[in-house]
Design a protein around this motif. Structure first.
Motif, PDB file in Angstrom:
ATOM      1  N   ASP A 114      -2.272  33.927  14.416  1.00 40.66           N
ATOM      2  CA  ASP A 114      -2.402  34.218  15.844  1.00 40.66           C
ATOM      3  C   ASP A 114      -1.013  34.438  16.437  1.00 40.66           C
ATOM      4  N   VAL A 115      -0.964  34.492  17.766  1.00 42.22           N
ATOM      5  CA  VAL A 115       0.295  34.827  18.437  1.00 42.22           C
ATOM      6  C   VAL A 115       1.363  33.779  18.120  1.00 42.22           C
ATOM      7  N   ALA A 116       0.945  32.548  17.808  1.00 42.21           N
ATOM      8  CA  ALA A 116       1.917  31.502  17.479  1.00 42.21           C
ATOM      9  C   ALA A 116       2.423  31.612  16.044  1.00 42.21           C
TER      10      ALA A 116
ATOM     11  N   ILE B  91      -7.735  35.964  12.824  1.00 36.92           N
ATOM     12  CA  ILE B  91      -6.549  36.818  13.029  1.00 36.92           C
ATOM     13  C   ILE B  91      -6.708  37.503  14.379  1.00 36.92           C
ATOM     14  N   ASP B  92      -5.637  37.492  15.170  1.00 35.26           N
ATOM     15  CA  ASP B  92      -5.732  38.107  16.496  1.00 35.26           C
ATOM     16  C   ASP B  92      -4.962  39.435  16.519  1.00 35.26           C
ATOM     17  N   SER B  93      -4.803  40.003  17.713  1.00 37.74           N
ATOM     18  CA  SER B  93      -4.208  41.341  17.802  1.00 37.74           C
ATOM     19  C   SER B  93      -2.741  41.332  17.377  1.00 37.74           C
ATOM     20  N   THR B  94      -2.040  40.213  17.578  1.00 37.45           N
ATOM     21  CA  THR B  94      -0.644  40.185  17.121  1.00 37.45           C
ATOM     22  C   THR B  94      -0.598  40.186  15.595  1.00 37.45           C
TER      23      THR B  94
END
Lengths: 116, 143
Positions: free
Chosen positions: A23-25, A55-58
């Motif tokens: 993720d973003v982190a 899983i995110d967009s980053t």
């Protein structure tokens, strides 16, 4: 779960097996792993996300970035996952057209010409 | 209808906790399929990531508030930040064409289009100090 990446060689490819959420982190750490591999001359990468539950967009951005870098160096990046959510997100974003998802590392190796 | 509320500091390493709480809250009510739960977790995580970004850009350290409304046939999650507000792209804005191998340039900017596609309904509302995003998966719980 913290992001972990295990690296191994298979049939001339460098396999990066990822564990944990991307993720973003945590995606900057994945980007570092990928960049380090590419900088060390590994231009044929298999990114195994089968143990990645989220899983995110980053995270997608990191995958896109690594795909572009390997291809610009004459290499390639292939992706492994059997998770439905990843397949759906790839369809939604159209990313599946640039980067098909393989179900196993062996299938990824066999998917086309490699470093051989 | 049951409600679960959570506030987090505007830091990205709390997003895993938000996903855990939202998924378990939705699970406890049993109104979503596994696919819908995955969709909701990703959409909420994207909304919270945007909230964290907005607060950082705005110099705010105010908590981000997440309210989960659990209905019989769906879940609504509202994420409220103190990031000074932003203008969401129009709902009709096309998904960036990441699929074109010649144009793999969208390493960022996929978050809001993803939210719009994963959730059954998305609305953005300006508040006095920021933005409230409401995401619905399934049928919105009646209030």
């Amino acid at each position: 779960m913290d992001l972990q990446v295990v690296e191994e060689e298979q049939a001339g490819w460098t396999v990066l097996r990822v564990y944990g959420d991307v993720d973003v982190a945590s995606s900057p750490r994945l980007r570092e792993h990928l960049l380090r591999a590419i900088t060390n001359g590994h231009h044929y990468l298999i990114l195994d996300l089968d143990q990645v539950h989220f899983i995110d967009s980053t995270g997608l951005g990191v995958v896109i970035g690594a795909l572009k870098r390997t291809r610009s160096l004459g290499g390639d990046l292939r992706l492994v996952s059997t998770r439905q959510i990843l397949a759906r997100v790839f369809e939604i974003t159209g990313l599946n057209k640039a980067l098909p998802i393989e179900s196993t590392v062996a299938a990824a190796v066999a998917a086309g010409p490699g470093p051989g | 209808m049951s409600t679960v509320e959570l506030t987090i500091p505007p830091l990205s390493h709390y997003l895993a906790l938000v996903r855990l709480v939202v998924a378990n809250a939705a699970l406890s009510e049993g109104s979503l399929s596994n696919d819908q739960m995955d969709d909701l977790a990703l959409a909420v995580s994207e909304a919270c990531a945007n909230a964290v970004d907005s607060e950082r850009a705005h110099g705010s350290s105010q908590p981000i508030r997440i309210v989960v409304e659990l209905g019989e046939h769906g879940v609504a999650v509202t994420v409220t930040d103190h990031g000074g507000g932003f203008v969401a792209p129009a709902p009709t804005a096309p998904m960036p064409a990441v699929g074109d191998p010649q144009h793999l340039r969208h390493e960022r900017g996929l978050g809001i289009p993803l939210m719009r596609r994963l959730a059954d309904d998305v609305s953005f509302r300006a508040t006095a100090e920021g933005t409230a995003v409401r995401l619905v998966v399934g049928i919105a719980p009646s209030t």
